[in-house]
Design an enzyme around this catalytic site. Structure first.
Site, PDB file in Angstrom:
ATOM      1  N   ARG A   1     -62.681  32.101 -34.029  1.00 26.26           N
ATOM      2  CA  ARG A   1     -62.039  33.413 -33.848  1.00 26.26           C
ATOM      3  C   ARG A   1     -60.802  33.561 -34.722  1.00 26.26           C
ATOM      4  NH1 ARG A   1     -60.592  33.792 -27.920  1.00 26.26           N
ATOM      5  NH2 ARG A   1     -60.311  31.580 -28.286  1.00 26.26           N
TER       6      ARG A   1
ATOM      7  N   ASN B   1     -64.787  35.338 -27.725  1.00 28.44           N
ATOM      8  CA  ASN B   1     -65.829  34.422 -27.276  1.00 28.44           C
ATOM      9  C   ASN B   1     -66.649  35.086 -26.182  1.00 28.44           C
ATOM     10  OD1 ASN B   1     -65.097  32.264 -28.924  1.00 28.44           O
ATOM     11  ND2 ASN B   1     -63.793  31.325 -27.379  1.00 28.44           N
TER      12      ASN B   1
END
Length: 95
Positions: free
Chosen positions: A25, A43
């Site tokens: 990320r 996520n």
């Protein structure tokens, strides 16, 4: 519609594989900022990563190609994306 507006798009992406716990990320956020894209990345509970990215088409295409590599620790098995209605985000955030 201006030429700039015609050249902008947003995509919704799901990335599968070893993409959690490998700085995926944060790496997406950095790449998106480098490409001057806006949107978000997060996520998912089943192990994938989901993101929305908006900006110039050329930059979006560079990002989609980069997602297949991701950070060095990642092992991407699939990148599934689709164009969506253009949304107005001010920056790119990790959710």
């Amino acid at each position: 519609m201006t030429q700039k507006e015609k050249n902008e798009t947003c995509i919704h992406v799901t990335v599968s594989g070893k993409v959690q716990g490998v700085f995926f990320r944060e790496s997406v956020r950095k790449k998106a900022e480098e490409l001057q894209l806006t949107g978000w990345v997060k996520n998912l509970s089943h192990g994938d990563v989901e993101l929305v990215a908006c900006g110039e088409r050329d930059s979006i295409m560079i990002l989609t190609e980069w997602l297949w590599e991701g950070p060095p620790q990642a092992a991407v098995s699939n990148v599934n994306w689709e164009e969506i209605v253009v949304e107005d985000y001010s920056d790119f955030r990790v959710r």
